[in-house]
Design a protein around this motif. Structure first.
Motif, PDB file in Angstrom:
ATOM      1  N   HIS A 128     109.681  58.249  72.083  1.00 23.49           N
ATOM      2  CA  HIS A 128     109.975  59.683  72.230  1.00 23.49           C
ATOM      3  C   HIS A 128     108.701  60.468  72.538  1.00 23.49           C
ATOM      4  N   ALA A 129     107.592  60.074  71.884  1.00 22.62           N
ATOM      5  CA  ALA A 129     106.317  60.766  72.151  1.00 22.62           C
ATOM      6  C   ALA A 129     105.872  60.539  73.594  1.00 22.62           C
ATOM      7  N   LEU A 130     106.026  59.305  74.101  1.00 26.17           N
ATOM      8  CA  LEU A 130     105.670  59.034  75.498  1.00 26.17           C
ATOM      9  C   LEU A 130     106.569  59.803  76.453  1.00 26.17           C
ATOM     10  N   TYR A 131     107.840  59.918  76.107  1.00 25.27           N
ATOM     11  CA  TYR A 131     108.752  60.693  76.955  1.00 25.27           C
ATOM     12  C   TYR A 131     108.327  62.157  77.013  1.00 25.27           C
ATOM     13  N   GLU A 132     107.939  62.705  75.865  1.00 26.14           N
ATOM     14  CA  GLU A 132     107.526  64.108  75.843  1.00 26.14           C
ATOM     15  C   GLU A 132     106.249  64.330  76.653  1.00 26.14           C
ATOM     16  N   ILE A 133     105.273  63.427  76.498  1.00 27.66           N
ATOM     17  CA  ILE A 133     104.033  63.642  77.249  1.00 27.66           C
ATOM     18  C   ILE A 133     104.249  63.383  78.739  1.00 27.66           C
ATOM     19  N   ALA A 134     105.181  62.461  79.075  1.00 23.56           N
ATOM     20  CA  ALA A 134     105.497  62.260  80.491  1.00 23.56           C
ATOM     21  C   ALA A 134     106.094  63.523  81.093  1.00 23.56           C
ATOM     22  N   SER A 135     106.935  64.213  80.319  1.00 23.52           N
ATOM     23  CA  SER A 135     107.511  65.472  80.802  1.00 23.52           C
ATOM     24  C   SER A 135     106.426  66.523  81.003  1.00 23.52           C
ATOM     25  N   LYS A 136     105.475  66.568  80.076  1.00 26.83           N
ATOM     26  CA  LYS A 136     104.396  67.553  80.211  1.00 26.83           C
ATOM     27  C   LYS A 136     103.490  67.217  81.395  1.00 26.83           C
ATOM     28  N   LEU A 137     103.169  65.926  81.553  1.00 29.22           N
ATOM     29  CA  LEU A 137     102.298  65.538  82.668  1.00 29.22           C
ATOM     30  C   LEU A 137     102.973  65.773  84.012  1.00 29.22           C
ATOM     31  N   VAL A 154      96.406  62.244  71.887  1.00 28.01           N
ATOM     32  CA  VAL A 154      95.667  61.134  71.280  1.00 28.01           C
ATOM     33  C   VAL A 154      95.262  61.481  69.855  1.00 28.01           C
ATOM     34  N   THR A 155      94.880  62.724  69.621  1.00 27.70           N
ATOM     35  CA  THR A 155      94.510  63.132  68.262  1.00 27.70           C
ATOM     36  C   THR A 155      95.695  63.046  67.315  1.00 27.70           C
ATOM     37  N   ALA A 156      96.879  63.475  67.762  1.00 29.47           N
ATOM     38  CA  ALA A 156      98.051  63.488  66.899  1.00 29.47           C
ATOM     39  C   ALA A 156      98.602  62.091  66.645  1.00 29.47           C
ATOM     40  N   GLU A 157      98.628  61.246  67.671  1.00 27.86           N
ATOM     41  CA  GLU A 157      99.266  59.934  67.549  1.00 27.86           C
ATOM     42  C   GLU A 157      98.334  58.853  67.019  1.00 27.86           C
ATOM     43  N   LEU A 158      97.041  58.945  67.363  1.00 25.42           N
ATOM     44  CA  LEU A 158      96.105  57.868  67.006  1.00 25.42           C
ATOM     45  C   LEU A 158      94.958  58.332  66.129  1.00 25.42           C
ATOM     46  N   SER A 159      94.942  59.638  65.805  1.00 20.85           N
ATOM     47  CA  SER A 159      93.859  60.208  64.992  1.00 20.85           C
ATOM     48  C   SER A 159      92.501  59.944  65.632  1.00 20.85           C
ATOM     49  N   GLY A 160      92.455  59.990  66.944  1.00 22.61           N
ATOM     50  CA  GLY A 160      91.208  59.720  67.649  1.00 22.61           C
ATOM     51  C   GLY A 160      90.892  60.797  68.669  1.00 22.61           C
ATOM     52  N   VAL A 220      89.470  56.050  74.808  1.00 23.91           N
ATOM     53  CA  VAL A 220      90.100  56.392  73.526  1.00 23.91           C
ATOM     54  C   VAL A 220      89.196  55.872  72.423  1.00 23.91           C
ATOM     55  N   GLN A 221      88.770  56.778  71.539  1.00 25.68           N
ATOM     56  CA  GLN A 221      87.876  56.426  70.441  1.00 25.68           C
ATOM     57  C   GLN A 221      88.597  56.727  69.135  1.00 25.68           C
ATOM     58  N   PHE A 233     100.776  50.808  73.333  1.00 28.91           N
ATOM     59  CA  PHE A 233     101.091  52.238  73.398  1.00 28.91           C
ATOM     60  C   PHE A 233     100.051  52.994  74.217  1.00 28.91           C
ATOM     61  N   VAL A 234      98.770  52.686  73.988  1.00 33.36           N
ATOM     62  CA  VAL A 234      97.697  53.362  74.727  1.00 33.36           C
ATOM     63  C   VAL A 234      97.734  52.984  76.204  1.00 33.36           C
ATOM     64  N   GLU A 235      98.041  51.737  76.514  1.00 34.32           N
ATOM     65  CA  GLU A 235      98.143  51.323  77.917  1.00 34.32           C
ATOM     66  C   GLU A 235      99.304  52.041  78.620  1.00 34.32           C
ATOM     67  N   ALA A 236     100.411  52.233  77.896  1.00 39.58           N
ATOM     68  CA  ALA A 236     101.515  53.007  78.476  1.00 39.58           C
ATOM     69  C   ALA A 236     101.083  54.444  78.735  1.00 39.58           C
ATOM     70  N   LEU A 237     100.302  55.012  77.820  1.00 36.86           N
ATOM     71  CA  LEU A 237      99.776  56.361  78.028  1.00 36.86           C
ATOM     72  C   LEU A 237      98.874  56.405  79.255  1.00 36.86           C
ATOM     73  N   ALA A 238      98.006  55.384  79.410  1.00 37.58           N
ATOM     74  CA  ALA A 238      97.116  55.345  80.575  1.00 37.58           C
ATOM     75  C   ALA A 238      97.916  55.259  81.876  1.00 37.58           C
ATOM     76  N   SER A 239      99.014  54.522  81.874  1.00 37.52           N
ATOM     77  CA  SER A 239      99.852  54.437  83.085  1.00 37.52           C
ATOM     78  C   SER A 239     100.452  55.782  83.429  1.00 37.52           C
TER      79      SER A 239
END
Length: 496
Positions: A128-137, A154-160, A220-221, A233-239
């Motif tokens: 669901h988070a990836l779907y939301e960010i895909a909509s925003k992007l 990244v801050t909200a999902e991975l604390s980074g 991503v740090q 999850f991060v690789e899906a975000l990068a895609s």
């Protein structure tokens, strides 16, 4: 937003083990007064229920502790002799074994189901988070908005923290992430493989692989090392980021192309209008100059010289206006080719005749093989190409220099070359020489507007040919016109 942890999830492993032991002790204390009321089989059910509750609420390891501790408490408080690990009947050992096995299996299955449910919930939340960010992007209008969307995600999902470095862009703004290494980013761009920078803690560099090419690098740090599930999850975000960046790139290209096309259409329209309106007065001026030169009695020599100069400049201006109009017509696509099978020698001869005065004292050398095949072209337009090339050669060659016209068969093309002994084209050679109003030497005193090669290129391209420029090793410029050979019709011999 990340899921809020429950109070139980905030407990440490040690605290969970303590709660498990307290639960078993509490059940033993509650069930102790009921020893005379309930039989031992029901007491076993109470401890199994406790193991089940502990497994659901606290997890696998506390459930194992509850299983072992429940068997011990059952033996001590409820199996005679009481308050001792000894048993009066060996059959109770079977009861203990079955109770322990049942408790362990129940706790294990319950904990496994709970972990699977938690994993499914986590995957659903991440999806669901990836779907939301895909909509925003998908709604991002520029690269700055992409950065503003990705950083808080990244801050909200991975604390980074994250940094976005795009190819052929300035990444100085990404230096806010401590340890960002442009050198590693370049390596990731070149290889297309993710890398971990151990010197900068848990810094993960991921290539932004778009359908066409690698568009950049996402850094991503995180405070801790990412597990394998989070890596996916991060690789899906990068895609998603890569697709968004590539979409912005092609939107920018399309907008720039649209602006260029609109500019070109406007320029062509203005040139066409001006050229058309200027041709009539220029024709009148040339006619008046010719009529004055024929006046009787003849003009004085000084006036005659000025009249000749006026007529020459007017004809040059008329030629420039004609080139402008021809270029506007070619760009508008309104020129219809009247192609016929004909001899290249005839077009070369007619072109030399038309530019005879422009050649002046230049030495002309024509080398055309006798076995040249027939070519299919528009004679008027190819004649215009040759005239422009010959006039350019005459302009830039020395007064007594040689202008050479040659032709040869080169594969599926016939290559016509016009060369001179002038200074040649400026190095390095580029395709800009064929643009309108571009001259080889912008500061040259040689008259011209930079339209000749542009017109020649447009005409040759319309015939399916190629136009190239080169410099001769011994000095001078060469322009090569390649026209397709095709299949000329068979000519039947005449009957005597």
């Amino acid at each position: 937003m990340p899921r809020v942890k429950s109070p139980v999830e905030r407990l440490s492993p040690g605290q969970k083990m303590v709660l498990s032991a307290l639960a078993c002790v509490l059940v033993a204390i509650v069930a102790a007064p009921l020893r005379e009321v309930l039989d031992l089989a029901n007491m076993v059910m109470l401890f199994l229920l406790t193991v089940l509750v502990v497994a659901v609420s606290l997890g696998r390891n506390p459930a194992i502790l509850a299983s072992v501790l429940g068997v011990l408490l059952f033996d001590v408080f409820f199996v005679p002799p009481h308050f001792s690990l000894a048993v009066s009947n060996l059959q109770y050992l079977i009861t203990f074994a079955v109770m322990l096995a049942t408790a362990l299996i129940t706790g294990h299955l319950t904990a496994t189901l709970k972990e699977q449910a938690a994993e499914a919930e986590r995957r659903e939340r991440r999806t669901h988070a990836l779907y939301e960010i895909a909509s925003k992007l998908a709604g991002a209008l520029n690269e700055a908005q992409v950065r503003e969307i990705v950083a808080p995600f990244v801050t909200a999902e991975l604390s980074g923290r994250c940094a976005l470095w795009l190819a052929e862009r300035d990444f100085s703004g990404d230096a806010a992430v401590e340890g960002f290494s442009p050198a590693i980013a370049d390596l990731v761009m070149a290889s297309g493989l993710r890398r971990v920078d151990h010197d900068a803690g848990h810094a993960l560099y991921l290539p932004l692989k778009a359908p066409m090419r690698v568009r950049g690098v996402l850094l991503v740090q995180t405070p801790d090392r990412l597990p394998e599930a989070d890596l996916a999850f991060v690789e899906a975000l990068a895609s998603l980021v890569a697709i968004a960046v590539e979409r912005l790139h092609y939107v920018e290209v399309a907008q720039r192309s649209e602006v260029d096309m609109a500019t070109e259409r406007l320029r062509s329209s203005i040139l066409s209008a001006l050229s058309h309106d200027l041709r009539t007065p220029l024709t009148v001026l040339i006619g008046l100059a010719d009529s004055i030169s024929l006046a009787v009695p003849e003009l004085p020599s000084v006036a005659q010289d000025k009249l000749d100069e006026l007529r020459e400049q007017t004809r040059r201006l008329a030629g420039l206006v004609g080139n402008l109009l021809e270029m506007a017509r070619l760009n508008a696509g309104s020129v219809t080719l009247r192609q016929e099978w004909q001899s290249l020698e005839e077009v070369v001869g007619s072109s030399l005749k038309l530019v005879g005065d422009a050649l002046g004292r230049h030495r002309l050398r024509v080398e055309l093989p006798r076995d040249l095949p027939l070519l299919r072209f528009d004679a008027v337009l190819i004649e215009r190409v040759l005239c422009n090339l010959l006039e350019n050669a005459a302009k830039y060659s020395p007064a007594d220099g040689e202008i050479r016209v040659s032709a040869q068969v080169a594969g599926d093309f016939v290559e016509l070359t016009v060369s001179d002994q002038g200074p040649g084209f400026p190095e390095p050679l580029s395709g800009d020489l064929f643009d309108m109003f571009v001259r080889g030497n912008g500061e040259s005193t040689t008259p011209g507007a930079g339209l000749g090669l542009a017109i020649c290129r447009a005409i040759v391209d319309a015939h399916g040919g190629r136009l190239r420029v080169a410099n001769h090793p011994d000095g001078g410029a060469r322009v090569l016109v390649s026209l397709p050979r095709g299949e000329p019709p068979l000519i039947e011999p005449e009957v005597a």
